[in-house]
Design a protein around this motif. Structure first.
Motif, PDB file in Angstrom:
ATOM      1  N   LEU A  83       0.800  -1.217   0.000  1.00  0.00           N
ATOM      2  CA  LEU A  83       0.000   0.000   0.000  1.00  0.00           C
ATOM      3  C   LEU A  83       0.835   1.270   0.000  1.00  0.00           C
ATOM      4  CD1 LEU A  83      -2.874  -0.972   2.457  1.00  0.00           C
ATOM      5  CD2 LEU A  83      -2.766  -1.235  -0.026  1.00  0.00           C
ATOM      6  N   ASP A  84       2.151   1.146  -0.030  1.00  0.00           N
ATOM      7  CA  ASP A  84       3.011   2.322  -0.161  1.00  0.00           C
ATOM      8  C   ASP A  84       2.710   2.987  -1.499  1.00  0.00           C
ATOM      9  OD1 ASP A  84       5.250   4.074  -0.704  1.00  0.00           O
ATOM     10  OD2 ASP A  84       6.322   3.040   0.899  1.00  0.00           O
ATOM     11  N   ALA A  85       2.551   4.306  -1.497  1.00  0.00           N
ATOM     12  CA  ALA A  85       2.167   5.024  -2.710  1.00  0.00           C
ATOM     13  C   ALA A  85       3.183   4.904  -3.834  1.00  0.00           C
ATOM     14  CB  ALA A  85       1.935   6.495  -2.393  1.00  0.00           C
ATOM     15  N   VAL A  86       4.420   4.526  -3.509  1.00  0.00           N
ATOM     16  CA  VAL A  86       5.431   4.389  -4.567  1.00  0.00           C
ATOM     17  C   VAL A  86       5.309   3.046  -5.287  1.00  0.00           C
ATOM     18  CG1 VAL A  86       7.020   5.863  -3.295  1.00  0.00           C
ATOM     19  CG2 VAL A  86       7.234   3.383  -3.072  1.00  0.00           C
ATOM     20  N   ASN A  87       4.477   2.147  -4.759  1.00  0.00           N
ATOM     21  CA  ASN A  87       4.335   0.823  -5.362  1.00  0.00           C
ATOM     22  C   ASN A  87       3.160   0.776  -6.325  1.00  0.00           C
ATOM     23  OD1 ASN A  87       6.610  -0.202  -4.082  1.00  0.00           O
ATOM     24  ND2 ASN A  87       5.446  -0.734  -2.244  1.00  0.00           N
ATOM     25  N   THR A  88       3.036  -0.345  -7.029  1.00  0.00           N
ATOM     26  CA  THR A  88       2.135  -0.424  -8.177  1.00  0.00           C
ATOM     27  C   THR A  88       0.667  -0.503  -7.806  1.00  0.00           C
ATOM     28  OG1 THR A  88       3.881  -1.539  -9.421  1.00  0.00           O
ATOM     29  CG2 THR A  88       1.640  -1.728 -10.281  1.00  0.00           C
ATOM     30  N   VAL A  89       0.313  -1.357  -6.850  1.00  0.00           N
ATOM     31  CA  VAL A  89      -1.093  -1.556  -6.484  1.00  0.00           C
ATOM     32  C   VAL A  89      -1.535  -0.446  -5.527  1.00  0.00           C
ATOM     33  CG1 VAL A  89      -2.729  -3.096  -5.361  1.00  0.00           C
ATOM     34  CG2 VAL A  89      -0.925  -4.036  -6.821  1.00  0.00           C
ATOM     35  N   GLN A  90      -2.668   0.157  -5.828  1.00  0.00           N
ATOM     36  CA  GLN A  90      -3.155   1.298  -5.055  1.00  0.00           C
ATOM     37  C   GLN A  90      -4.474   1.011  -4.345  1.00  0.00           C
ATOM     38  OE1 GLN A  90      -1.296   4.671  -5.485  1.00  0.00           O
ATOM     39  NE2 GLN A  90       0.059   2.945  -5.854  1.00  0.00           N
ATOM     40  N   THR A  91      -4.917  -0.245  -4.361  1.00  0.00           N
ATOM     41  CA  THR A  91      -6.244  -0.552  -3.847  1.00  0.00           C
ATOM     42  C   THR A  91      -6.219  -1.791  -2.968  1.00  0.00           C
ATOM     43  OG1 THR A  91      -8.574  -0.779  -4.516  1.00  0.00           O
ATOM     44  CG2 THR A  91      -6.951  -2.065  -5.759  1.00  0.00           C
ATOM     45  N   ALA A  92      -7.361  -2.130  -2.403  1.00  0.00           N
ATOM     46  CA  ALA A  92      -7.560  -3.381  -1.667  1.00  0.00           C
ATOM     47  C   ALA A  92      -9.013  -3.784  -1.841  1.00  0.00           C
ATOM     48  CB  ALA A  92      -7.220  -3.225  -0.188  1.00  0.00           C
ATOM     49  N   HIS A  93      -9.285  -5.057  -1.680  1.00  0.00           N
ATOM     50  CA  HIS A  93     -10.639  -5.579  -1.834  1.00  0.00           C
ATOM     51  C   HIS A  93     -11.282  -5.897  -0.482  1.00  0.00           C
ATOM     52  CE1 HIS A  93      -8.461  -6.300  -5.611  1.00  0.00           C
ATOM     53  NE2 HIS A  93      -9.572  -5.849  -6.121  1.00  0.00           N
ATOM     54  N   ALA A  94     -10.463  -6.047   0.530  1.00  0.00           N
ATOM     55  CA  ALA A  94     -10.927  -6.219   1.907  1.00  0.00           C
ATOM     56  C   ALA A  94      -9.746  -5.963   2.823  1.00  0.00           C
ATOM     57  CB  ALA A  94     -11.490  -7.619   2.144  1.00  0.00           C
ATOM     58  N   ILE A  95     -10.055  -5.588   4.051  1.00  0.00           N
ATOM     59  CA  ILE A  95      -9.026  -5.412   5.078  1.00  0.00           C
ATOM     60  C   ILE A  95      -9.421  -6.283   6.262  1.00  0.00           C
ATOM     61  CG2 ILE A  95      -7.960  -3.798   6.698  1.00  0.00           C
ATOM     62  CD1 ILE A  95      -8.414  -1.619   4.548  1.00  0.00           C
ATOM     63  N   VAL A  96      -8.467  -7.058   6.752  1.00  0.00           N
ATOM     64  CA  VAL A  96      -8.710  -7.991   7.848  1.00  0.00           C
ATOM     65  C   VAL A  96      -8.114  -7.443   9.139  1.00  0.00           C
ATOM     66  CG1 VAL A  96      -8.243 -10.301   8.755  1.00  0.00           C
ATOM     67  CG2 VAL A  96      -8.795  -9.990   6.329  1.00  0.00           C
TER      68      VAL A  96
END
Length: 370
Positions: A83-96
């Motif tokens: 989830l670091d803004a410098v990385n590619t994926v900017q989303t999540a589908h659920a948080i546990v």
């Protein structure tokens, strides 16, 4: 058996829960045995029975951005680097959010499996294969109940299946075995719709699992720390009688140390992942207002932030060149994020019921509830 229904549970009212943010759902799975006992090696007491669980925050919006800020010295997390803004994926589908300390991270496996079955995740090819993005954080609740009873993938799957806009609070989900200083901890929630300014109409909500080393209730007053008249009215609190305050102070002086407060802040504003990090950071301001001390070397304090982007805000003024054009909205969402996190943590404690002999707020300070 895990429990994931709302029967007999305290539900947060609409207008004061994280699911007031459209596209956010919450589900719990937990088990609390009547014979659960807190382990106390110093006194030769062995823990027994189940008292733990898992909470899932499901994110339905395909446009959601996510971020995280970790402040505690002993975190237990999964997929936070992603989830670091410098990385590619900017989303999540659920948080546990889960009990069980590092063992409880296994609950995320069940959530991933459930999301995959429903086709939710990052699309990998034209054949329908997906990879769900499921960050997670855990609290240390192992002495409450027994060390060998902790959430697994089945808890995660059950919590995902239970996800809805209804939000149960108190000794549920990841808060089943939580402790907040001398009192029972739990799960709490809150939300605010911003009424004025550049973010007018935006909803900000929080869901927190309160299991801190520090206290949420001031032993000098029997009320939350630095409580204002507005805070007291929001939670339905009044000054408790002096005998109850003395009893609580005695309990607080010999509390058992457990640790970690974790949670999620959500908004329906459109916020990029880098700016959303500021929202997660602001959430920790609310955590520090609610808990004394906070962010200790033994805490694993972690706050995720989610922006669904369902509400677009027209910019009311131009900003200087080189500045984030949404800075005014981010600033207002961050301000409110601190408030809802503080309220959610207090809500977790005053809503909790006694488990495994850990006294609840309502048992120790009953006259504080108006």
């Amino acid at each position: 058996m895990t429990r994931s229904s709302h029967a007999g549970e305290t539900l947060a009212p609409a207008g004061n829960r994280i699911t007031d943010v459209a596209g956010i759902e919450v589900g719990h799975a937990y088990r609390i045995d009547d014979d659960a006992v807190v382990a106390s090696p110093d006194d030769g007491v062995e823990g027994r029975g189940w008292a733990t669980g898992t909470t899932v925050v499901r994110i339905a919006s395909s446009a959601a951005t996510c971020a995280v800020d970790v402040r505690g010295g002993g975190p237990g997390t999964r997929e936070t680097d992603l989830l670091d803004a410098v990385n590619t994926v900017q989303t999540a589908h659920a948080i546990v959010l889960s009990g069980g300390s590092a063992y409880g991270l296994a609950a995320a496996d069940g959530v991933m499996a459930g999301l995959e079955e429903s086709g939710s995740g990052l699309a990998m090819d034209t054949a329908g294969h997906v990879v769900p993005i499921v960050p997670a954080a855990v609290v240390f609740d192992l002495p409450v109940g027994a060390w060998d009873h902790r959430p697994d993938a089945a808890f995660g799957r059950d919590a995902l299946s239970a996800a809805s806009v209804e939000v149960a609070v108190g000794s549920v989900g990841a808060g089943a075995g939580a402790r907040a200083g001398a009192l029972k901890g739990g799960v709490g929630t809150a939300s605010i719709v911003i009424e004025h300014g550049p973010a007018a109409g935006v909803t900000v909500g929080a869901l927190m699992v309160a299991n801190p080393v520090g206290a949420v209730i001031d032993p000098a007053t029997g009320l939350p720390w630095s409580v204002t008249a507005a805070d007291a009215a929001h939670h339905g609190l009044v000054a408790p009688v002096s005998a109850e305050i003395r009893r609580y102070a005695e309990l607080a002086a010999k509390q058992t140390v457990l640790n970690t407060t974790i949670g999620v802040v959500a908004t329906d504003a459109a916020v990029d992942s880098a700016s959303l990090k500021r929202v997660a950071m602001a959430g920790h301001d609310g955590l520090a207002r609610a808990i004394v001390p906070a962010h200790s070397p033994l805490d694993g304090d972690t706050i995720f932030a989610v922006a669904t982007g369902d509400r677009r805000i027209e910019r009311v003024a131009e900003v200087p060149a080189g500045m984030n054009p949404d800075v005014a909205v981010v600033a207002e969402v961050s301000r409110v994020a601190a408030i809802v996190v503080q309220r959610a943590i207090v809500n977790a404690v005053i809503s909790a019921r006694s488990v495994a002999g850990i006294p609840s707020f309502v048992e120790v300070l009953p006259s504080a509830l108006s």
